[in-house]
Design an enzyme around this catalytic site. Structure first.
Site, PDB file in Angstrom:
ATOM      1  N   HIS A 105      19.764 129.509  63.684  1.00 41.41           N
ATOM      2  CA  HIS A 105      19.310 130.060  62.409  1.00 41.41           C
ATOM      3  C   HIS A 105      20.093 129.536  61.210  1.00 41.41           C
ATOM      4  O   HIS A 105      19.715 129.797  60.080  1.00 41.41           O
ATOM      5  CB  HIS A 105      19.325 131.591  62.459  1.00 41.41           C
ATOM      6  N   ASP A 110      14.930 128.559  60.034  1.00 45.70           N
ATOM      7  CA  ASP A 110      14.607 129.963  59.875  1.00 45.70           C
ATOM      8  C   ASP A 110      13.716 130.409  61.038  1.00 45.70           C
ATOM      9  O   ASP A 110      12.865 129.654  61.503  1.00 45.70           O
ATOM     10  CB  ASP A 110      13.891 130.165  58.532  1.00 45.70           C
TER      11      ASP A 110
END
Length: 95
Positions: free
Chosen positions: A68, A72
């Site tokens: 992450h 995303d």
């Protein structure tokens, strides 16, 4: 060390249905693909004269793990949905 954007693990060759791939640096994400097997699934459309409410379909599990810091989670989910569409309808690659 160069960034490896995507690694693919094939668990199907070991008859494994699925799992949770763990990505490590320098990978940005890792896709784990399980064995393709015939499973009983509910029918999508059922007519009144149709006695069977199920059918057989070839099903496989694909799991995507993302770093992450690089990707995303929503973008990873969109990519996985696009991958699913291409696997379900490979002729769309020709369009």
């Amino acid at each position: 060390c160069a960034m490896v954007p995507l690694k693919i693990e094939n668990w199907g060759k070991y008859e494994i249905k699925g799992g949770a791939p763990i990505e490590r640096e320098p990978q940005a994400c890792i896709l784990g693909i399980g064995v393709a097997e015939d499973r009983v699934v509910p029918k999508i459309s059922i007519s009144d004269d149709d006695e069977k409410i199920y059918e057989y379909a070839t099903v496989l599990t694909a799991t995507l793990s993302c770093d992450h810091r690089v990707i995303d989670g929503a973008v990873g989910a969109q990519w996985l949905a696009a991958f699913r569409g291409l696997v379900e309808k490979p002729e769309s690659l020709l369009l």
